[in-house]
Design an enzyme around this catalytic site. Structure first.
Site, PDB file in Angstrom:
ATOM      1  N   GLU A 142      79.301 -59.000 -12.099  1.00  0.00           N
ATOM      2  CA  GLU A 142      77.948 -59.538 -11.932  1.00  0.00           C
ATOM      3  C   GLU A 142      76.965 -58.383 -11.772  1.00  0.00           C
ATOM      4  O   GLU A 142      77.229 -57.436 -11.030  1.00  0.00           O
ATOM      5  CB  GLU A 142      77.927 -60.440 -10.698  1.00  0.00           C
ATOM      6  CG  GLU A 142      76.581 -60.933 -10.258  1.00  0.00           C
ATOM      7  CD  GLU A 142      76.658 -61.668  -8.926  1.00  0.00           C
ATOM      8  OE1 GLU A 142      75.592 -61.922  -8.342  1.00  0.00           O
ATOM      9  OE2 GLU A 142      77.780 -61.968  -8.452  1.00  0.00           O
ATOM     10  N   ASP A 195      73.041 -58.077 -10.762  1.00  0.00           N
ATOM     11  CA  ASP A 195      71.818 -58.743 -10.326  1.00  0.00           C
ATOM     12  C   ASP A 195      70.609 -57.869 -10.665  1.00  0.00           C
ATOM     13  O   ASP A 195      70.406 -56.808 -10.068  1.00  0.00           O
ATOM     14  CB  ASP A 195      71.848 -58.987  -8.815  1.00  0.00           C
ATOM     15  CG  ASP A 195      73.016 -59.863  -8.384  1.00  0.00           C
ATOM     16  OD1 ASP A 195      73.424 -60.721  -9.186  1.00  0.00           O
ATOM     17  OD2 ASP A 195      73.506 -59.688  -7.252  1.00  0.00           O
ATOM     18  N   GLU A 253      66.876 -60.213  -7.268  1.00  0.00           N
ATOM     19  CA  GLU A 253      66.958 -61.330  -6.340  1.00  0.00           C
ATOM     20  C   GLU A 253      65.800 -61.134  -5.380  1.00  0.00           C
ATOM     21  O   GLU A 253      65.712 -60.112  -4.700  1.00  0.00           O
ATOM     22  CB  GLU A 253      68.290 -61.333  -5.599  1.00  0.00           C
ATOM     23  CG  GLU A 253      69.472 -61.625  -6.505  1.00  0.00           C
ATOM     24  CD  GLU A 253      70.735 -61.875  -5.716  1.00  0.00           C
ATOM     25  OE1 GLU A 253      71.076 -63.052  -5.496  1.00  0.00           O
ATOM     26  OE2 GLU A 253      71.382 -60.885  -5.318  1.00  0.00           O
ATOM     27  N   HIS A 313      77.737 -55.427  -9.081  1.00  0.00           N
ATOM     28  CA  HIS A 313      78.970 -56.014  -8.512  1.00  0.00           C
ATOM     29  C   HIS A 313      80.103 -55.877  -9.540  1.00  0.00           C
ATOM     30  O   HIS A 313      80.398 -56.812 -10.289  1.00  0.00           O
ATOM     31  CB  HIS A 313      78.773 -57.498  -8.218  1.00  0.00           C
ATOM     32  CG  HIS A 313      77.750 -57.850  -7.196  1.00  0.00           C
ATOM     33  ND1 HIS A 313      78.029 -57.904  -5.845  1.00  0.00           N
ATOM     34  CD2 HIS A 313      76.448 -58.200  -7.327  1.00  0.00           C
ATOM     35  CE1 HIS A 313      76.936 -58.280  -5.188  1.00  0.00           C
ATOM     36  NE2 HIS A 313      75.968 -58.457  -6.061  1.00  0.00           N
TER      37      HIS A 313
END
Length: 493
Positions: A254, A256, A259, A270
Site C-alpha cells: 500500500e 498512501d 491521508e 507500506h
C-alpha cells in the site's frame, strides 16, 4: 484495522468492522449468474473519471476512465432471490455453510449514477469526483477505485515517475480522513469465472497493508469461518469487543499518497514481503500489534507528517500555514530511483505542493536528527528511533526497494472518505496515546486535534455536509506533470 469499513448503507448497516445486511429490494431477477457476486436487478453504470498521462517536457494526453464502488458497499443476496447473505452480523447458513458454497451462491448488485450519488454520496465533477461524508440517503463513508475500462482497474506503474492530484479537504474536521492511495490488488479484481464472476466491474479484490479481516470475501472466498467479535484497545487503553470479523485477511502493499483532513496530513509507504495479494490466517499472520503479531506487511509504514516532524504551521486550516487547507491544493508525489532510470531501486519519495500558482517545497523535519525533507530509508530509520516506534518493521519488509517493486508491478488508485470510530483518527491528527506516552516527546503529537476529538457519532451529527474532492490526476516522468522546480537529491543523513 485503521482502513475504513462500510458504515450505514441503504441496504446494509455496519459497525466499523462488519456489514449487517438489513433491507429487501423490490424487482424481478433474470436468470441467476453462476459464481460469487453478479446480480441482475440493476445494471452497473460507472461515474466517469478521466486522467492525464504526461510525457517528458510536459505534453499531456487525456485517458478516459471511470470509478467503481467497492463491493463491500453493495447488496449481497442469494442468486435469483431477495434474501440477504449476511444478516445481523452473521452469514446466512442456508447460502453460506462454507466459503466456497457462499462464493458460488451469493450475488451482488450493480449501481446506477443515481445510486452512486443519492445512496452513497459519490458525485462526478469536472476533472474528478466529490465524495460526501454522509450521502443524501444517509450512508456514511465510501471507497472507490479507478477503472481503465468497464472490466479492468487502471494499473499505475510509478517507479521513476510522479503523480499529481488536486484535493480539497476544507470541510473535513478532526477525525475525518479524505484519502487517496494505491494498493496492489489484481487488475481484474480477482475475476476467475467461477468463484468470482463480477471482478473489477463491481469493485472486487480489495486488500491493503493492514491485512483487513472485515472483508466479505478474501481472494474470492467468503470469509465465513470463525466469524466473530474480537477484542481491541481504545485510545484510553480500554478493551472492547468489535466486529465481527472473519478468520482471513487480505494483505498487499500500500502506498498512501495523501491521508488528510484540514488539520493534518501524511503520506506513507507500506511495503510487504511478497508480491500481489496474500490471504492471511488469523491474528498471528494478519497481525495484532497489541499481542506482538506484525504480519508480512508494514502496518505502520514509514510516514511523512509535517506536524509530527516539527513543522506545526506548514500544513493546516488558514493563511498562517504554508499549505492552506481552507482551499484546494495540488500535491505532487515523486518516486525517485537511485540511478534516475526505470531499472533503478526506489531511493526516495518526495512531495511537492502547489497552491495559488506557487510551488511549495516540503519543509525539513526539525525534530529529527539531520533533518531531511522526504522519505528515504535513512529518514525512516532515524524517525523510528527518534519517535521510539517499538513496532517498526519497515526494513524487515524490504523498505523503499520493496515499495518500489510494487510500484513497478502496478497498483490500483483508491479514493475514500471515512471516520474512525475506534481510534478516532488520532494516529493522523492528534495524540493517539496520552496515557502511556508523554506528549512532550518527539513524534507523540501528530496534529493539533485534541485527544477527545474524532467521536464518530458526533461527526455524523455535526459534519453532515463534509466532503472531499479529487481532481486533475496526472502522471508521467519526474517533472512532467507540473511547472516548477525539479526534484532535488535526497537528504544526507
Amino acid at each position: 484495522d485503521r482502513k475504513l469499513q462500510p458504515h450505514c448503507l441503504a441496504c446494509s448497516k455496519a459497525s466499523n468492522m462488519s456489514v449487517l445486511s438489513a433491507c429487501t429490494l423490490v424487482g424481478v431477477f433474470a436468470a441467476a449468474v453462476r459464481g460469487q457476486q453478479v446480480g441482475t436487478t440493476q445494471a452497473e453504470v460507472h461515474p466517469p473519471f478521466n486522467v492525464q498521462e504526461c510525457a517528458a517536457g510536459g505534453a499531456c494526453s487525456e485517458l478516459p476512465g471511470s470509478i467503481v464502488m467497492d463491493m463491500q458497499w453493495r447488496w449481497l443476496h442469494n442468486q435469483g432471490g431477495y434474501t440477504n447473505c449476511l444478516v445481523g452480523g452473521e452469514w446466512n447458513p442456508q447460502y453460506c455453510p462454507d466459503a466456497e458454497t457462499c462464493s458460488k451462491t451469493c450475488a451482488l448488485e450493480g449501481l446506477d449514477l443515481d445510486a452512486y450519488s443519492q445512496t452513497y454520496g459519490v458525485d462526478p465533477i469536472a476533472g474528478g469526483v466529490k465524495l460526501h461524508y454522509i450521502a443524501p440517503e444517509g450512508a456514511i463513508a465510501s471507497r472507490v477505485y479507478l477503472l481503465e475500462n468497464d472490466n479492468s482497474y487502471r494499473m499505475f506503474k510509478l517507479k521513476n515517475r510522479e503523480i499529481t492530484v488536486t484535493v480539497d479537504v476544507s470541510t473535513l474536521p478532526c477525525g475525518l480522513n479524505g484519502a487517496i492511495y494505491f494498493v496492489e490488488m489484481p487488475q481484474n479484481g480477482g475475476l476467475d469465472g467461477n468463484l468470482n464472476t463480477a471482478g473489477a466491474k463491481y469493485g472486487t479484490g480489495y486488500c491493503d497493508a493492514q491485512c483487513p479481516r472485515g472483508m466479505k470475501f478474501v481472494k474470492n472466498l467468503a470469509d465465513v469461518e470463525d466469524y466473530k467479535k474480537i477484542t481491541v484497545k481504545t485510545p484510553e487503553l480500554k478493551e472492547i469487543q468489535v466486529g465481527p470479523v472473519g478468520k482471513y485477511g487480505a494483505c498487499c502493499a500500500e502506498m498512501d499518497l495523501y491521508e488528510a483532513n484540514r488539520e493534518a496530513s501524511a503520506y506513507t509507504a507500506h511495503p510487504c514481503k511478497f508480491e500481489g495479494v496474500e490471504r492471511c490466517v488469523g491474528e498471528e499472520e494478519c497481525g495484532n500489534k497489541d499481542k506482538g503479531y506484525m504480519s508480512d506487511c508494514d502496518k505502520d509504514g514509514c510516514a511523512w507528517n509535517d506536524y509530527r516532524n516539527g513543522n506545526k504551521h506548514f500544513f493546516g486550516n488558514g493563511p498562517e500555514n504554508a499549505v492552506d487547507t481552507s482551499k484546494p491544493v495540488t500535491l505532487v508525489t515523486q518516486f525517485i530511483t537511485d540511478d534516475g532510470t526505470d531499472a533503478g531501486d526506489l531511493k526516495e519519495i518526495r512531495r511537492v505542493w502547489i497552491q495559488d500558482g506557487k510551488v511549495i517545497d516540503s519543509a525539513k523535519a526539525t525534530n529529527i536528527p539531520h533533518g531531511g525533507d522526504s522519505i528515504t530509508d535513512e529518514y525512516c530509520d532515524v524517525a523510528a528511533k527518534t519517535f521510539n516506534e517499538t513496532s517498526y518493521t519497515f526494513p524487515k519488509n524490504g523498505g523503499l526497494k520493496s515499495m518500489g517493486e510494487a510500484l513497478e508491478r502496478g497498483m490500483v488508485l483508491t479514493m475514500s472518505v471515512w471516520d474512525d470510530s475506534l481510534s478516532r483518527m488520532l494516529w493522523l491528527d492528534g495524540s493517539k496515546d496520552v496515557i502511556t506516552e508523554d506528549t512532550k516527546d518527539p513524534g507523540v503529537i501528530r496534529g493539533p486535534c485534541s485527544f477527545e476529538s474524532g467521536n464518530a457519532k458526533l461527526l455524523h451529527k455535526q459534519d453532515k455536509n463534509a466532503f472531499v474532492t479529487f481532481t486533475d490526476v496526472k502522471f508521467g516522468p519526474i517533472g512532467s506533470t507540473f511547472h516548477g522546480a525539479a526534484a532535488a537529491p535526497a537528504a544526507n543523513f
